[in-house]
Design an enzyme around this catalytic site. Sequence first.
Site, short mmCIF file in Angstrom:
data_model
loop_
_atom_site.label_atom_id
_atom_site.label_comp_id
_atom_site.label_asym_id
_atom_site.label_seq_id
_atom_site.Cartn_x
_atom_site.Cartn_y
_atom_site.Cartn_z
N HIS A 145 54.28 43.03 34.22
CA HIS A 145 55.72 43.20 34.12
C HIS A 145 56.42 41.86 33.98
CE1 HIS A 145 59.85 44.40 34.99
NE2 HIS A 145 59.48 45.57 34.54
N HIS A 205 62.99 44.82 27.94
CA HIS A 205 64.12 45.55 28.51
C HIS A 205 65.33 45.43 27.59
CE1 HIS A 205 61.53 44.56 31.92
NE2 HIS A 205 61.93 45.71 32.41
N HIS A 211 57.56 50.96 29.16
CA HIS A 211 57.28 51.33 30.55
C HIS A 211 56.38 52.56 30.64
CE1 HIS A 211 60.60 48.52 31.37
NE2 HIS A 211 60.06 48.39 32.57
N HIS A 262 68.99 53.11 37.09
CA HIS A 262 67.75 52.34 37.15
C HIS A 262 67.98 50.93 37.72
CE1 HIS A 262 65.65 49.07 34.90
NE2 HIS A 262 64.59 49.63 35.45
N HIS A 316 66.89 49.14 41.47
CA HIS A 316 66.14 47.88 41.58
C HIS A 316 66.80 47.00 42.65
CE1 HIS A 316 62.89 47.32 38.63
NE2 HIS A 316 63.52 48.20 37.88
N PHE A 333 62.96 40.97 37.83
CA PHE A 333 61.84 41.39 36.99
C PHE A 333 60.58 40.56 37.21
CE2 PHE A 333 64.79 43.38 33.58
CZ PHE A 333 64.81 44.57 34.30
N HIS A 381 59.88 54.05 38.34
CA HIS A 381 59.75 54.19 36.90
C HIS A 381 59.12 55.50 36.46
CE1 HIS A 381 61.59 51.02 34.56
NE2 HIS A 381 61.59 50.37 35.72
CU1 C2O Z 1 60.79 46.79 33.67
CU2 C2O Z 1 62.81 48.77 35.99
O1 C2O Z 1 61.98 47.38 35.00
#
Ligand code: C2O
Length: 569
Positions: A165, A185, A194, A315, A319, A335, A348
């Site tokens: 990632h 992203h 993802h 989303h 995070h 990230f 995810h």
């Molecule tokens: Cu690649 Cu929710 O991040």
Amino acid sequence: MAAVSQFSSRPNNVLANPPTIHSSAHKTRSRKFEVRCNSQNGETTPGKKLDRRNLLVGMGGIYGAANLVSADSPALATPVSAPDLTKCTRGTNLNTQQPLDVNCCPPVSEKIINYKLPPVKTMRFRPAAHLAGKEYIAKYEKAVELMKALPDDDPRSFKQQANVHCAYCNLTYEQPGSDAKLQIHFSWLFYPWHRWYLYFYERILGKLINDPTFGLPFWNWDHPDGMFMPGMFARKGSPLYDALRNLNHLPPAIADLRYDGKDAADQSRIIQNNLVEMYGEMVRNVSQLEDFYGVKYDADTNSSAGAGAVERGSHTALHRWVGQDTHGGEDMGNFYSTGREPLFFSHHANVDRLWSLFRGLRGSKPKDFPDSDWLDSNFLFYDENAQLVRVRVADTLENEKMGYTFQKVDLPWLRFRPIARVRKSKAAATSNAPRATETKFPVKLDKVVKVLVDRPKKSRSKKDKENEEELLVIEGIEVDSAKFVRFEVYVNDEDDKPSELIDKAEYAGCYSQVPHKNSTKVKSKIRLGLTELLEDLDVEDDDQILVSLVPKAGGEDITIGGIKIIYSA
Ligand code: C2O
């Protein structure tokens, strides 16, 4: 559960009509194509154009060229090509006070196999995490424990999986023929990339416990019963636990899908707000594919074209909500480290599930982009046998074909279309805010910014509305890649406390960003669907609307390049 009964006993004043999903004509996308030619010494030769696709073919970077060229767009495709792992550069550790250069590059392997989806013999089953039984949890814990026990240099080890990632989101990979580094992203690469990432993570775990039916649990945060950190991740001593979290957000804290770095003052509203947020991200704002998936990735210039509604909304909020309350927000809040958080993969898995649900909600309308630029984009991963494989977007469209399904649960957000109780024209009619056309952009979002935006078309017929979505475009959004930022957008909001209005119709959507690379300025845009919103406010006949941009986090680091209304078929 307290929060849930509260939810079900709520008065019906915001309960929605069954959602109508506007049909739209199959879209033909106009193609813009410009490539800079990099000469041997790395200099850019202006004016000289080169077909980047041919360059990729020459480098063996893509699949057979024949299927890339569709009749209407000869030789114009620019799919993202799998990175050359030997040229991986350094990422940024944002968790330290001073950002540190780090290596999160994967092991290199000479042999790359073009991955073919294996025939599906047994379906993997992904359960909702909060509904999973003891036996399942024990199995999952065992699998993660075994993954953590693999040697660090094994590409299937927990450490290397986390690095995957970091490398793909930290601008560490070059794109052949381009100066820009790869970022998966903030564009239409988000869902497919993802999906592949979880796909191999899941298969590695399944192999470690010798269970070909093993599926990852999804964190069902779009359902009131799932709006808590799932219990299996909150048990100290479990391999699913991560100490680098915001410990105030262990159960029974309610997960806030609009989290901006501060706990909401009125906790009793979070669940209802979450459902309205989900309705917006999954229905109201996404009649156009681009607004769900994210903007087309332009490999030559792009590092953050524009994220889709779920990515920049719920989303990103989660995070930040899971990660520590520090500038770096480790592990989940940036990230670089998010892959070290076992909960990330369940977060995810839910995003992945929302993608499948979105396609299901489309009925007969197009469910995904026909563009070869998208379908032929490809990435590299290590599979469960530690073989380096090249995978492409075209194979990700249907989760069943990839051999897994999700537990079916109720979708309460489908019933949460917000409707204003009275006609909402007044705010625009009496406002002395400047018109967008007379506003000096760029403007800084260090305070609430209000502008009147003209509507080129008004009083549109049902047919017009079916044919074209009215969209509010906020463009030239410039932020620092290393900062968590968030702002929200309201239409005809006369209240001075717009943040409390989400359960009313004025809330149009949000922009937010998970910190990633060290201080790079990134520019993107968002588009927010207005057709339903204007119906819900009962202002379809008005000439203009009042748009309020409300900074919620890091406003002094956000500038806005322009605001306008467009119509998109
Ligand atoms: Cu690649 Cu929710 O991040």
